[in-house]
Motif scaffolding. Sequence first.
Motif, PDB file in Angstrom:
ATOM      1  N   UNK A  54       0.822  -1.216   0.000  1.00 47.85           N
ATOM      2  CA  UNK A  54       0.000   0.000   0.000  1.00 47.85           C
ATOM      3  C   UNK A  54       0.859   1.270   0.000  1.00 47.85           C
ATOM      4  N   UNK A  55       1.959   1.182  -0.748  1.00 52.91           N
ATOM      5  CA  UNK A  55       2.825   2.359  -0.888  1.00 52.91           C
ATOM      6  C   UNK A  55       2.157   3.358  -1.824  1.00 52.91           C
ATOM      7  N   UNK A  56       2.353   4.623  -1.546  1.00 51.72           N
ATOM      8  CA  UNK A  56       1.772   5.662  -2.392  1.00 51.72           C
ATOM      9  C   UNK A  56       2.606   5.856  -3.655  1.00 51.72           C
ATOM     10  N   UNK A  57       1.935   5.791  -4.789  1.00 51.06           N
ATOM     11  CA  UNK A  57       2.611   6.091  -6.046  1.00 51.06           C
ATOM     12  C   UNK A  57       2.648   7.607  -6.230  1.00 51.06           C
ATOM     13  N   UNK A  58       3.627   8.088  -6.951  1.00 50.00           N
ATOM     14  CA  UNK A  58       3.796   9.534  -7.130  1.00 50.00           C
ATOM     15  C   UNK A  58       2.720  10.054  -8.065  1.00 50.00           C
ATOM     16  N   UNK A  59       2.090  11.155  -7.674  1.00 52.19           N
ATOM     17  CA  UNK A  59       0.955  11.686  -8.411  1.00 52.19           C
ATOM     18  C   UNK A  59       1.286  12.791  -9.417  1.00 52.19           C
ATOM     19  N   UNK A  60       2.067  13.814  -9.027  1.00 54.85           N
ATOM     20  CA  UNK A  60       2.294  14.917  -9.980  1.00 54.85           C
ATOM     21  C   UNK A  60       2.888  14.411 -11.289  1.00 54.85           C
ATOM     22  N   UNK A  61       2.262  14.792 -12.392  1.00 55.05           N
ATOM     23  CA  UNK A  61       2.682  14.309 -13.712  1.00 55.05           C
ATOM     24  C   UNK A  61       4.131  14.662 -14.017  1.00 55.05           C
ATOM     25  N   UNK A  62       4.542  15.874 -13.672  1.00 55.55           N
ATOM     26  CA  UNK A  62       5.898  16.326 -13.949  1.00 55.55           C
ATOM     27  C   UNK A  62       6.932  15.434 -13.265  1.00 55.55           C
ATOM     28  N   UNK A  63       6.662  15.075 -11.998  1.00 57.25           N
ATOM     29  CA  UNK A  63       7.589  14.230 -11.242  1.00 57.25           C
ATOM     30  C   UNK A  63       7.678  12.831 -11.861  1.00 57.25           C
ATOM     31  N   UNK A  64       6.538  12.313 -12.268  1.00 58.92           N
ATOM     32  CA  UNK A  64       6.496  10.974 -12.873  1.00 58.92           C
ATOM     33  C   UNK A  64       7.296  10.962 -14.178  1.00 58.92           C
ATOM     34  N   UNK A  65       7.144  11.998 -14.988  1.00 63.03           N
ATOM     35  CA  UNK A  65       7.857  12.081 -16.267  1.00 63.03           C
ATOM     36  C   UNK A  65       9.363  12.090 -16.045  1.00 63.03           C
ATOM     37  N   UNK A  66       9.829  12.834 -15.046  1.00 60.69           N
ATOM     38  CA  UNK A  66      11.272  12.890 -14.733  1.00 60.69           C
ATOM     39  C   UNK A  66      11.788  11.503 -14.366  1.00 60.69           C
ATOM     40  N   UNK A  67      11.033  10.799 -13.524  1.00 64.89           N
ATOM     41  CA  UNK A  67      11.438   9.456 -13.103  1.00 64.89           C
ATOM     42  C   UNK A  67      11.425   8.483 -14.278  1.00 64.89           C
ATOM     43  N   UNK A  68      10.394   8.571 -15.120  1.00 66.86           N
ATOM     44  CA  UNK A  68      10.307   7.684 -16.285  1.00 66.86           C
ATOM     45  C   UNK A  68      11.453   7.942 -17.259  1.00 66.86           C
ATOM     46  N   UNK A  69      11.774   9.206 -17.479  1.00 67.43           N
ATOM     47  CA  UNK A  69      12.872   9.553 -18.384  1.00 67.43           C
ATOM     48  C   UNK A  69      14.211   9.065 -17.847  1.00 67.43           C
ATOM     49  N   UNK A  70      14.382   9.101 -16.513  1.00 63.62           N
ATOM     50  CA  UNK A  70      15.633   8.594 -15.941  1.00 63.62           C
ATOM     51  C   UNK A  70      15.762   7.092 -16.179  1.00 63.62           C
TER      52      UNK A  70
END
Length: 303
Positions: A54-70
């Motif tokens: 039940x870990x919280x996934x990151x919500x802000x789109x900008x933050x998710x995009x940075x992580x995905x790009x990394x």
Amino acid sequence: MQIHKDHLKLHFIVMLNSFLPLILDKIKLEYEIIVFYRMFAAFMILGAYLYIRKEKFIQPTKEVIILLLSGLLVAAYWSFLLLSVKVGNVSVALVGMATTSLWISFIEPAFFNTKTKPFQSLIGINAIIAVYVIFQSDFEYSRGLLFGIIGSFFSALLTIISSQLSKKYKPMVVTFYQMLGGWIGMTVFLLIYANFIHVEKLQMKPSWSDVGLILGLAFVFSIYAYSIFIEIIKTLSAFTVSLVNNLTPVYGIIFALILTEDGKTMTNGFIAGTLMLLFSVFSYPILIYYLNKYQMQKEKNKN
């Protein structure tokens, strides 16, 4: 005390990672297929783990995009590492991996707006000469070494960026998004590769032994080792982490020489160049230590 524990964890991960090229060499699939399946297995397993916990996934789109790009950096690093193993051999890939800290010593100042120290240029020149010596020695696997060095560049970028991400997010969450981002990147790459570059049909079906090895890579290296790595760089600097990582080729080459026939393909030029390269890698922290000690003493005398 925590820093000491992190150092021990890091050395354990380094020992573990020294076996990675040996394992990759046993998988018969093409490099891009291995990376595709490895990242898919890793993010699926991690996603299930985070959901159950039940870990919280990151919500802000900008933050998710940075992580995905990394995650694209992870895919690039693994792809070039695999290419180095497949085109060259295990020892060659490990020598290429040893250049990560040298890349960091030049890339990191650009990220944190710090000045490059004069001796960094000298060490860099020595490393370039070392690579030149290897390439001019009629060494059979020069292309494999080149791929390993390119892979280490992506590894350096990944280490610096992950050191910043780890301060904001939990290690498992960072790893999940990076594995997902890397898998999406590999999916797009395979679609383009299969339709426009590679005219023959790609062999996507792994053997049972390949499945076992890929799942082992996903569990041990992509999830466990990489998550520990993300956790460690919260307290240890990117350069410190990469410096200890330089022991990976030392351990790995020893294991490779014992377990494989790599020693038969090593020329005198390769050995000489490798020793020069390792000198560059290990002399840097010694010079940094004495320079910092000198500056601290200088400041102390002023006061």
